[in-house]
Design a protein around this motif. Sequence first.
Motif, PDB file in Angstrom:
ATOM      1  N   ASP A 247      26.729  63.939  25.257  1.00 13.00           N
ATOM      2  CA  ASP A 247      25.528  63.391  24.625  1.00 13.00           C
ATOM      3  C   ASP A 247      24.693  62.586  25.613  1.00 13.00           C
ATOM      4  O   ASP A 247      23.678  61.994  25.247  1.00 13.00           O
ATOM      5  N   ARG A 248      25.117  62.558  26.892  1.00 12.66           N
ATOM      6  CA  ARG A 248      24.389  61.863  27.959  1.00 12.66           C
ATOM      7  C   ARG A 248      24.206  60.383  27.640  1.00 12.66           C
ATOM      8  O   ARG A 248      23.211  59.769  27.999  1.00 12.66           O
ATOM      9  N   LYS A 249      25.218  59.811  26.961  1.00 14.95           N
ATOM     10  CA  LYS A 249      25.177  58.400  26.600  1.00 14.95           C
ATOM     11  C   LYS A 249      26.528  57.762  26.889  1.00 14.95           C
ATOM     12  O   LYS A 249      27.572  58.374  26.660  1.00 14.95           O
ATOM     13  N   ILE A 250      26.505  56.516  27.392  1.00 11.93           N
ATOM     14  CA  ILE A 250      27.730  55.747  27.574  1.00 11.93           C
ATOM     15  C   ILE A 250      27.453  54.309  27.139  1.00 11.93           C
ATOM     16  O   ILE A 250      26.296  53.922  26.922  1.00 11.93           O
ATOM     17  N   THR A 251      28.511  53.520  27.032  1.00  7.32           N
ATOM     18  CA  THR A 251      28.396  52.100  26.711  1.00  7.32           C
ATOM     19  C   THR A 251      28.467  51.286  27.992  1.00  7.32           C
ATOM     20  O   THR A 251      29.227  51.632  28.913  1.00  7.32           O
ATOM     21  N   LEU A 252      27.664  50.236  28.088  1.00 10.65           N
ATOM     22  CA  LEU A 252      27.681  49.385  29.275  1.00 10.65           C
ATOM     23  C   LEU A 252      29.106  48.935  29.576  1.00 10.65           C
ATOM     24  O   LEU A 252      29.823  48.479  28.685  1.00 10.65           O
ATOM     25  N   GLY A 253      29.512  49.078  30.823  1.00 10.11           N
ATOM     26  CA  GLY A 253      30.872  48.785  31.245  1.00 10.11           C
ATOM     27  C   GLY A 253      31.679  50.037  31.496  1.00 10.11           C
ATOM     28  O   GLY A 253      32.692  49.996  32.196  1.00 10.11           O
ATOM     29  N   GLN A 254      31.237  51.154  30.931  1.00 12.81           N
ATOM     30  CA  GLN A 254      31.883  52.437  31.181  1.00 12.81           C
ATOM     31  C   GLN A 254      31.286  53.110  32.413  1.00 12.81           C
ATOM     32  O   GLN A 254      30.197  52.772  32.870  1.00 12.81           O
ATOM     33  N   SER A 255      32.036  54.061  32.937  1.00  9.80           N
ATOM     34  CA  SER A 255      31.552  54.893  34.035  1.00  9.80           C
ATOM     35  C   SER A 255      31.417  56.331  33.549  1.00  9.80           C
ATOM     36  O   SER A 255      32.043  56.728  32.560  1.00  9.80           O
ATOM     37  N   THR A 256      30.595  57.093  34.225  1.00 13.77           N
ATOM     38  CA  THR A 256      30.499  58.520  33.991  1.00 13.77           C
ATOM     39  C   THR A 256      30.348  59.178  35.352  1.00 13.77           C
ATOM     40  O   THR A 256      30.585  58.553  36.378  1.00 13.77           O
ATOM     41  N   SER A 257      29.972  60.431  35.380  1.00 13.60           N
ATOM     42  CA  SER A 257      29.786  61.100  36.670  1.00 13.60           C
ATOM     43  C   SER A 257      28.623  62.070  36.595  1.00 13.60           C
ATOM     44  O   SER A 257      28.244  62.553  35.534  1.00 13.60           O
ATOM     45  N   LEU A 258      28.050  62.322  37.767  1.00  9.84           N
ATOM     46  CA  LEU A 258      26.992  63.309  37.921  1.00  9.84           C
ATOM     47  C   LEU A 258      27.554  64.492  38.697  1.00  9.84           C
ATOM     48  O   LEU A 258      28.258  64.309  39.699  1.00  9.84           O
ATOM     49  N   THR A 259      27.271  65.691  38.231  1.00 13.08           N
ATOM     50  CA  THR A 259      27.716  66.910  38.915  1.00 13.08           C
ATOM     51  C   THR A 259      26.505  67.717  39.330  1.00 13.08           C
ATOM     52  O   THR A 259      25.538  67.828  38.573  1.00 13.08           O
ATOM     53  N   TRP A 260      26.551  68.263  40.545  1.00 13.85           N
ATOM     54  CA  TRP A 260      25.454  69.084  41.026  1.00 13.85           C
ATOM     55  C   TRP A 260      25.988  70.411  41.559  1.00 13.85           C
ATOM     56  O   TRP A 260      27.124  70.509  42.026  1.00 13.85           O
ATOM     57  N   THR A 261      25.174  71.422  41.416  1.00 13.22           N
ATOM     58  CA  THR A 261      25.467  72.740  41.980  1.00 13.22           C
ATOM     59  C   THR A 261      24.216  73.235  42.681  1.00 13.22           C
ATOM     60  O   THR A 261      23.091  72.947  42.246  1.00 13.22           O
ATOM     61  N   THR A 262      24.397  73.968  43.767  1.00 14.61           N
ATOM     62  CA  THR A 262      23.266  74.504  44.513  1.00 14.61           C
ATOM     63  C   THR A 262      23.568  75.920  44.976  1.00 14.61           C
ATOM     64  O   THR A 262      24.733  76.358  44.992  1.00 14.61           O
ATOM     65  N   THR A 263      22.515  76.640  45.329  1.00 11.72           N
ATOM     66  CA  THR A 263      22.641  77.909  46.039  1.00 11.72           C
ATOM     67  C   THR A 263      21.676  77.883  47.211  1.00 11.72           C
ATOM     68  O   THR A 263      20.605  77.262  47.136  1.00 11.72           O
ATOM     69  N   ASN A 264      22.070  78.523  48.294  1.00 13.44           N
ATOM     70  CA  ASN A 264      21.216  78.673  49.485  1.00 13.44           C
ATOM     71  C   ASN A 264      20.746  77.342  50.062  1.00 13.44           C
ATOM     72  O   ASN A 264      19.709  77.282  50.732  1.00 13.44           O
ATOM     73  N   ALA A 265      21.486  76.271  49.830  1.00 19.40           N
ATOM     74  CA  ALA A 265      21.086  74.955  50.329  1.00 19.40           C
ATOM     75  C   ALA A 265      21.842  74.613  51.615  1.00 19.40           C
ATOM     76  O   ALA A 265      23.065  74.765  51.687  1.00 19.40           O
ATOM     77  N   THR A 266      21.092  74.161  52.621  1.00 16.47           N
ATOM     78  CA  THR A 266      21.708  73.698  53.862  1.00 16.47           C
ATOM     79  C   THR A 266      21.918  72.192  53.861  1.00 16.47           C
ATOM     80  O   THR A 266      22.730  71.676  54.630  1.00 16.47           O
ATOM     81  N   SER A 267      21.193  71.484  53.020  1.00 12.07           N
ATOM     82  CA  SER A 267      21.406  70.044  52.878  1.00 12.07           C
ATOM     83  C   SER A 267      21.072  69.618  51.454  1.00 12.07           C
ATOM     84  O   SER A 267      20.188  70.188  50.812  1.00 12.07           O
ATOM     85  N   VAL A 268      21.812  68.626  50.984  1.00 10.20           N
ATOM     86  CA  VAL A 268      21.621  68.099  49.632  1.00 10.20           C
ATOM     87  C   VAL A 268      21.617  66.584  49.724  1.00 10.20           C
ATOM     88  O   VAL A 268      22.419  65.993  50.454  1.00 10.20           O
ATOM     89  N   ALA A 269      20.703  65.948  48.989  1.00 11.86           N
ATOM     90  CA  ALA A 269      20.614  64.486  49.056  1.00 11.86           C
ATOM     91  C   ALA A 269      20.335  63.916  47.677  1.00 11.86           C
ATOM     92  O   ALA A 269      19.556  64.479  46.899  1.00 11.86           O
ATOM     93  N   ALA A 270      20.994  62.773  47.389  1.00 11.06           N
ATOM     94  CA  ALA A 270      20.669  62.032  46.175  1.00 11.06           C
ATOM     95  C   ALA A 270      19.285  61.435  46.342  1.00 11.06           C
ATOM     96  O   ALA A 270      18.938  60.927  47.410  1.00 11.06           O
ATOM     97  N   GLY A 271      18.489  61.494  45.302  1.00 11.50           N
ATOM     98  CA  GLY A 271      17.132  60.963  45.377  1.00 11.50           C
ATOM     99  C   GLY A 271      17.044  59.605  44.728  1.00 11.50           C
ATOM    100  O   GLY A 271      17.912  58.748  44.902  1.00 11.50           O
ATOM    101  N   THR A 272      16.029  59.425  43.922  1.00 11.33           N
ATOM    102  CA  THR A 272      15.780  58.133  43.322  1.00 11.33           C
ATOM    103  C   THR A 272      16.553  57.951  42.028  1.00 11.33           C
ATOM    104  O   THR A 272      17.041  58.896  41.421  1.00 11.33           O
ATOM    105  N   VAL A 273      16.669  56.687  41.615  1.00  8.28           N
ATOM    106  CA  VAL A 273      17.119  56.330  40.277  1.00  8.28           C
ATOM    107  C   VAL A 273      15.986  55.533  39.638  1.00  8.28           C
ATOM    108  O   VAL A 273      15.483  54.581  40.231  1.00  8.28           O
ATOM    109  N   THR A 274      15.561  55.951  38.468  1.00  7.71           N
ATOM    110  CA  THR A 274      14.472  55.257  37.786  1.00  7.71           C
ATOM    111  C   THR A 274      14.965  54.778  36.420  1.00  7.71           C
ATOM    112  O   THR A 274      15.443  55.593  35.628  1.00  7.71           O
ATOM    113  N   PRO A 275      14.877  53.433  36.173  1.00  7.98           N
ATOM    114  CA  PRO A 275      14.432  52.328  37.009  1.00  7.98           C
ATOM    115  C   PRO A 275      15.316  52.161  38.253  1.00  7.98           C
ATOM    116  O   PRO A 275      16.443  52.665  38.303  1.00  7.98           O
ATOM    117  N   ALA A 276      14.792  51.440  39.236  1.00  8.72           N
ATOM    118  CA  ALA A 276      15.442  51.355  40.539  1.00  8.72           C
ATOM    119  C   ALA A 276      16.714  50.521  40.531  1.00  8.72           C
ATOM    120  O   ALA A 276      17.551  50.662  41.434  1.00  8.72           O
TER     121      ALA A 276
END
Length: 284
Positions: free
Chosen positions: A206-235
């Motif tokens: 549900d893309r929701k958690i309670t403050l104090g909990q952790s979750t994780s982000l998963t990424w998949t790519t094709t044909n990528a030579t480099s991958v970088a985390a971008g911004t978080v909004t709010p910062a």
Amino acid sequence: MRRLLAVTSVLIGLIGLSAAPAQAVDPAKGYNGICTGNDALSGVTVVVDFQELDGNGGTAAPTITRCSPNANPGTDRTGIKALQDAGIAVAGTARWGLGFVCRLEGRPSATETLPLSSNPNYKEPCVNTPPAGAYWGYWHAAGSGSTWTYSSYGALNRNVVPGGFEGWSFSLNKSATTNPPPGVTPTNPAVNANNPTVALSVNDVDRKITLGQSTSLTWTTTNATSVAAGTVTPASGGGAWSGSLAAPGGTQNITPTAAGTYVYTIAATGNGVTVYSSATLTVQ
């Protein structure tokens, strides 16, 4: 089976919207044909194939092909948002809202007869889930090939592929193996099969958690030579998300430090092209 998968994943993202009245294509949103120009690699082409609904009840319904531009390239849109941005009138059910698409451009209407094998006089009220014998099938394509893929996720829970295609095809008295894909070849001349792709997702259904909990982000790519985390909004408050990431994919834990709604972005580069994806997390 694939319809069951689609229904199951749609129900995860249910929202309480009631069915909307029928409308015509909104000419102020999107434009006819596949995405071109600046929209070729940032927009998505939406195809609506009415199949047996065309001419049913004396109402012509030729296939619609429209570009759905992305007003904010580099940010994700759901399949529902892409429909709306293309000017397509979309209505859900009274019970599930847009968690289950019931009508596109007012079809099937509440008064037209859908000759189901099990109920020849069936009319769609859009109250609960439409029957397995008469519903809108959801398809997608990346734009670099010529074939459609049936989606195992509902349009409310699936992000579109920039430069790709979103397909809707009405299925009447068909099976899981005979559901018809849209009758438009999903090829975008601007999409190079060697260009990179990237997808970012939050690993909570549900893309929701309670403050104090952790979750994780998963990424998949094709044909990528480099991958970088971008911004978080709010910062601030969204947890650590920066620096180089593994290709072709991986998972990183996130521990937000404040309540709020955070948007995480990711960039993948390859073949001289950089593409982006984003994911949203709500911390309660």
